[in-house]
Design a protein around this motif. Sequence first.
Motif, PDB file in Angstrom:
ATOM      1  N   ASP A 299     -63.558 -71.924 -27.102  1.00 42.82           N
ATOM      2  CA  ASP A 299     -64.834 -71.991 -27.817  1.00 42.82           C
ATOM      3  C   ASP A 299     -64.550 -71.987 -29.319  1.00 42.82           C
ATOM      4  N   PRO A 300     -64.459 -73.176 -29.949  1.00 38.33           N
ATOM      5  CA  PRO A 300     -64.180 -73.213 -31.390  1.00 38.33           C
ATOM      6  C   PRO A 300     -65.328 -72.690 -32.246  1.00 38.33           C
ATOM      7  N   ASN A 301     -66.494 -72.407 -31.649  1.00 41.25           N
ATOM      8  CA  ASN A 301     -67.588 -71.838 -32.425  1.00 41.25           C
ATOM      9  C   ASN A 301     -67.403 -70.341 -32.655  1.00 41.25           C
ATOM     10  N   ARG A 302     -66.681 -69.663 -31.772  1.00 36.43           N
ATOM     11  CA  ARG A 302     -66.459 -68.212 -31.907  1.00 36.43           C
ATOM     12  C   ARG A 302     -65.198 -67.912 -32.729  1.00 36.43           C
TER      13      ARG A 302
ATOM     14  N   ARG B  19     -65.360 -60.696 -20.146  1.00 34.64           N
ATOM     15  CA  ARG B  19     -65.975 -61.868 -20.767  1.00 34.64           C
ATOM     16  C   ARG B  19     -64.867 -62.833 -21.188  1.00 34.64           C
ATOM     17  N   GLN B  20     -65.133 -64.099 -21.039  1.00 37.16           N
ATOM     18  CA  GLN B  20     -64.155 -65.105 -21.460  1.00 37.16           C
ATOM     19  C   GLN B  20     -64.034 -65.073 -22.980  1.00 37.16           C
ATOM     20  N   ASP B  21     -62.811 -64.893 -23.483  1.00 40.38           N
ATOM     21  CA  ASP B  21     -62.621 -64.793 -24.926  1.00 40.38           C
ATOM     22  C   ASP B  21     -62.607 -66.185 -25.550  1.00 40.38           C
ATOM     23  N   PRO B  22     -62.568 -66.307 -26.878  1.00 41.49           N
ATOM     24  CA  PRO B  22     -62.585 -67.653 -27.500  1.00 41.49           C
ATOM     25  C   PRO B  22     -61.433 -68.539 -27.069  1.00 41.49           C
ATOM     26  N   ILE B  23     -60.318 -67.950 -26.615  1.00 45.55           N
ATOM     27  CA  ILE B  23     -59.180 -68.768 -26.179  1.00 45.55           C
ATOM     28  C   ILE B  23     -59.424 -69.347 -24.797  1.00 45.55           C
ATOM     29  N   GLY B  24     -60.351 -68.773 -24.049  1.00 38.16           N
ATOM     30  CA  GLY B  24     -60.634 -69.241 -22.702  1.00 38.16           C
ATOM     31  C   GLY B  24     -60.053 -68.356 -21.630  1.00 38.16           C
ATOM     32  N   ALA B  25     -59.504 -67.193 -21.989  1.00 35.63           N
ATOM     33  CA  ALA B  25     -58.894 -66.289 -21.026  1.00 35.63           C
ATOM     34  C   ALA B  25     -59.800 -65.103 -20.759  1.00 35.63           C
ATOM     35  N   GLN B  26     -59.550 -64.441 -19.625  1.00 36.81           N
ATOM     36  CA  GLN B  26     -60.261 -63.212 -19.283  1.00 36.81           C
ATOM     37  C   GLN B  26     -59.248 -62.088 -19.096  1.00 36.81           C
ATOM     38  N   ARG B  27     -59.592 -60.902 -19.561  1.00 38.38           N
ATOM     39  CA  ARG B  27     -58.693 -59.769 -19.472  1.00 38.38           C
ATOM     40  C   ARG B  27     -59.197 -58.781 -18.415  1.00 38.38           C
ATOM     41  N   SER B  28     -58.244 -58.053 -17.869  1.00 39.27           N
ATOM     42  CA  SER B  28     -58.538 -56.986 -16.922  1.00 39.27           C
ATOM     43  C   SER B  28     -57.852 -55.725 -17.400  1.00 39.27           C
ATOM     44  N   GLY B  29     -57.981 -54.645 -16.660  1.00 37.88           N
ATOM     45  CA  GLY B  29     -57.295 -53.416 -17.010  1.00 37.88           C
ATOM     46  C   GLY B  29     -58.129 -52.522 -17.889  1.00 37.88           C
ATOM     47  N   ILE B  30     -57.559 -52.127 -19.038  1.00 35.36           N
ATOM     48  CA  ILE B  30     -58.172 -51.131 -19.908  1.00 35.36           C
ATOM     49  C   ILE B  30     -58.329 -51.705 -21.309  1.00 35.36           C
ATOM     50  N   LEU B  31     -59.486 -51.471 -21.899  1.00 29.74           N
ATOM     51  CA  LEU B  31     -59.742 -51.791 -23.296  1.00 29.74           C
ATOM     52  C   LEU B  31     -59.917 -50.481 -24.039  1.00 29.74           C
ATOM     53  N   ALA B  32     -59.189 -50.327 -25.160  1.00 33.47           N
ATOM     54  CA  ALA B  32     -59.244 -49.082 -25.920  1.00 33.47           C
ATOM     55  C   ALA B  32     -59.355 -49.377 -27.396  1.00 33.47           C
ATOM     56  N   THR B  33     -60.072 -48.518 -28.094  1.00 32.01           N
ATOM     57  CA  THR B  33     -60.166 -48.620 -29.553  1.00 32.01           C
ATOM     58  C   THR B  33     -58.998 -47.881 -30.179  1.00 32.01           C
TER      59      THR B  33
ATOM     60  N   MET C 178     -57.266 -63.831 -33.626  1.00 35.03           N
ATOM     61  CA  MET C 178     -58.241 -64.928 -33.541  1.00 35.03           C
ATOM     62  C   MET C 178     -59.023 -64.941 -34.847  1.00 35.03           C
ATOM     63  N   LEU C 179     -58.982 -66.072 -35.549  1.00 32.61           N
ATOM     64  CA  LEU C 179     -59.510 -66.140 -36.906  1.00 32.61           C
ATOM     65  C   LEU C 179     -60.783 -66.977 -36.961  1.00 32.61           C
ATOM     66  N   ARG C 180     -61.725 -66.478 -37.748  1.00 31.27           N
ATOM     67  CA  ARG C 180     -62.931 -67.235 -38.062  1.00 31.27           C
ATOM     68  C   ARG C 180     -62.842 -67.679 -39.509  1.00 31.27           C
ATOM     69  N   LEU C 181     -63.021 -68.991 -39.744  1.00 26.47           N
ATOM     70  CA  LEU C 181     -62.836 -69.566 -41.071  1.00 26.47           C
ATOM     71  C   LEU C 181     -64.172 -69.864 -41.727  1.00 26.47           C
ATOM     72  N   ASP C 182     -64.117 -69.947 -43.045  1.00 27.78           N
ATOM     73  CA  ASP C 182     -65.281 -70.325 -43.838  1.00 27.78           C
ATOM     74  C   ASP C 182     -65.275 -71.844 -43.987  1.00 27.78           C
TER      75      ASP C 182
ATOM     76  N   GLN D 243     -54.972 -74.451 -33.074  1.00 30.22           N
ATOM     77  CA  GLN D 243     -56.368 -74.755 -33.372  1.00 30.22           C
ATOM     78  C   GLN D 243     -57.135 -74.869 -32.064  1.00 30.22           C
ATOM     79  N   LEU D 244     -58.238 -74.170 -31.966  1.00 26.86           N
ATOM     80  CA  LEU D 244     -59.019 -74.167 -30.734  1.00 26.86           C
ATOM     81  C   LEU D 244     -59.847 -75.442 -30.638  1.00 26.86           C
ATOM     82  N   THR D 245     -59.820 -76.045 -29.474  1.00 27.91           N
ATOM     83  CA  THR D 245     -60.598 -77.253 -29.190  1.00 27.91           C
ATOM     84  C   THR D 245     -61.233 -77.114 -27.819  1.00 27.91           C
ATOM     85  N   SER D 246     -62.343 -77.767 -27.628  1.00 28.87           N
ATOM     86  CA  SER D 246     -63.041 -77.665 -26.342  1.00 28.87           C
ATOM     87  C   SER D 246     -62.412 -78.523 -25.264  1.00 28.87           C
ATOM     88  N   SER D 247     -61.614 -79.519 -25.637  1.00 30.76           N
ATOM     89  CA  SER D 247     -60.969 -80.398 -24.654  1.00 30.76           C
ATOM     90  C   SER D 247     -59.632 -80.857 -25.200  1.00 30.76           C
TER      91      SER D 247
END
Length: 825
Positions: A492-495, A626-640, A657-661, A686-690
């Motif tokens: 998802d190049p929009n995210r 949730r599917q991340d901007p790269i297109g992958a899904q994670r399992s296990g543990i998320l911690a701050t 993962m970078l968001r540009l101006d 560079q992220l692309t949809s296809s």
Amino acid sequence: MSGPKDGPTSPGDGTTGRATLTAVRSSPPAPAPEPPRRPGIARWAADLAMGGRFAVTGGRESWARTIMTAVGVGLGVTLLLIAASVPSMDSGRNERNNAIAAFGFGEEPKPGPGTIRLAMANTDYHDKDIQGLVMAPDGDRPPRPPGIGRLPAAGEMWVSPALKELLASDEGKLLRDRFPYRTIGVIGDSGLSGPAEYRYYAGVPQEQFDRVPSDYRIDRWGAQDTSGDELDPALVLLVVIGCVVLLLPVLIFIATAARFGGERRDKRLAALRLVGADIHMTRRIAAGESLFGSVLGLAVGAALFLMVREAISGASMMGLSFFTSDITPSLPLALAIVLTVPASAVAVTLLALRAIAIEPLGVVRNATPKRRRLWWRLLLPLLGIGLLAPLAGGFGASGSGGSDLKPYQAAAGAVLLLIGTTALLPWLVEAVVERFGKGPVPWQLATRRLQLSSGTAARAVSGITVAVAGAIALQMLFASVEAQNTEETNQDPNRAQLVMNMNVDNGAQARDAFARLGAAKGVRSVLGVTEASFSDPRSKAKDPAYIPTDSLTVADCPALRELAHITSCRDGDVFTVTADPEYTGPDHAFAKPGAQINLAFDDGIPTPDKPTLWTVPRSAKEVESRQDPIGAQRSGILATPGAFDVSDLSDPQAVAMLRLDPKVPDAEEYVRNASATIAPTLDVMQLTSSSQSSEFQAIRNVLFIGATATLLLIGASMIVTTLEQLRDRKRLLSVLVAFGTRRTTLSWSILWQTAVPVVLGLALSIAGGLALGVLLLKMVGEGIAVDWAGLAAMTGIGAGVILVVTLASLPPLWRMMRPEGLRTE
């Protein structure tokens, strides 16, 4: 008076006279005259040589026709020679690419005196792909890549000529900050795939490879297995039809160029009949005149090819470039061109003269012509359909050796169908224009000219007809193959627009890397994620490789929200992830609140004997992945970060993962410069949809280059054809002007005269192109789908070429309408 009229002239009784008369009447009849023998090789050679002399010594008119023929044939020969050079161009690039390949095959060699450690360090700069390798030798006898004198030491690099020029230019000012190396030399031709390639070899210290995501060792350069994978059958068909579509208009134009100046030439042949030459001899002389023009066209084409060859070498188009030595025609194909072009000129001239009666008192051309036959013109496309129809749905199917002939069968069927479409054009033009009647003066002048010589008008647009028909069919096939070779990446190049994977030793390195990237100009935000694996310490598996594992991801709340559906998040929170079963197995549910996990790993394998245990907080919340901007899904543990110290992770991996101006120009280049300060081999993706397959992209680029060259040839050839027709009508145009005809009237008549065959030709090409396109789609097992936008574009391009040619012919038309054109010598 005197004796009988039939009697002898000598005196006597008349007996001798009667006997003589009887003897004459009883003598055997005189033998019948022998039929003329077929001319031998010597007679043919003499007549062809005489035609060649007429082409040289026939005055200004003969020279004008010869030059027109030579230019027309030369343009076609140039493109044919370039096409004949494609095999050597491809083999030259492949040989050098195989020689400079640095990929590990089989088991990686152990470090030793003859090994070298490598890592890929490719980068992009604007629209340029830069190939790079960083290296460090393991001993004193490391192998070196082709094209350089010695291996670069740490802090040194070899660059290609194109990269050196880019770095020294103002355009490369931003790129120079990305290479902290000193240039020590230029890579030679043997180390480059092409002269415009951007490539470098850089030396780095051994310890710098600890930050490299993937490195390897080799003990020699060059690919060991050069066979490669076979192309997909749909791509093979695309290549075959592309070659037919690009080269067939060239061949048709060469045949058309051999008939330049036909009307004036035929009138000169009448003089030969007057001095005793028979019809067959005049045809052979005319063939000799065309033969000389085609041979001269071969020389013109060879000269133009050498000029184009120098222009092509060093130039880059669609990422492809070639050395001058690569652009060499294949010997068999070059011989075929040298033999086929003159032979086709002779054959076309002889066939054209069969429908013309050249008599001593003139040429019978302008009488009511015999109607063209339709049956054989329909036979050609029907034969083509007959060859293509059996391949429906089975072009790529394997058989007992028969599949090797399928590309040739497809090519032959396409050629017959396209030639049949072109052959129908003269009949269609004749059938339509004979029904034209009243109208304005320009319309009457145009239609009368078409009625008298519809064949000449049809030949003028035959090249564009077959080109548009083939382009429509190719566009339909191209759209289908493009869909087959295009995959959805789920990105998802929009995210996020850029992503980087980094090896880090601890959390401090990850935080430093994220900070450097976030400080780069044009970066709005950095979604930094640090992750590692953990295992189930309660597992009873004897082999550590079979112990259940999962991943622990540490990131701040904004980044975690991109990985899971989280409604409430504070620093110090922990989440357990419920992932899609497609991404996880049944053993991944062991990390529950209150459970212990083992963080100890060695080379990716859990170490249950020396565990590093951590207890999942009982306050951990369960969230859905949730599917991340790269297109992958994670399992296990998320911690701050407040809940888990990243330094406790074993062999962590950092993902940014970078968001540009979008308002900052060159924001991507600033990010790549910042990534080079972290690690020289850091890959900025560079992220692309296809995404599309590399084979399809290469074929698309080559077809685009070939289509551009063919379109330019068609435009140039039609200008030459139009000028030749205007030259033949020079006196007629001058007479009309002398009698008061306005220039605008004649200009409109030329436009109508060109437009009518063009409209009919485009209509015919649409029908033929759709028929061929449907058959091609059936061959690759695709349903009938018409790209109407592409069809309109192809038709518009064809009409645009005609319009440009007509406008380009107006200035010479006005010059030929001067009264001086009535002068004769």
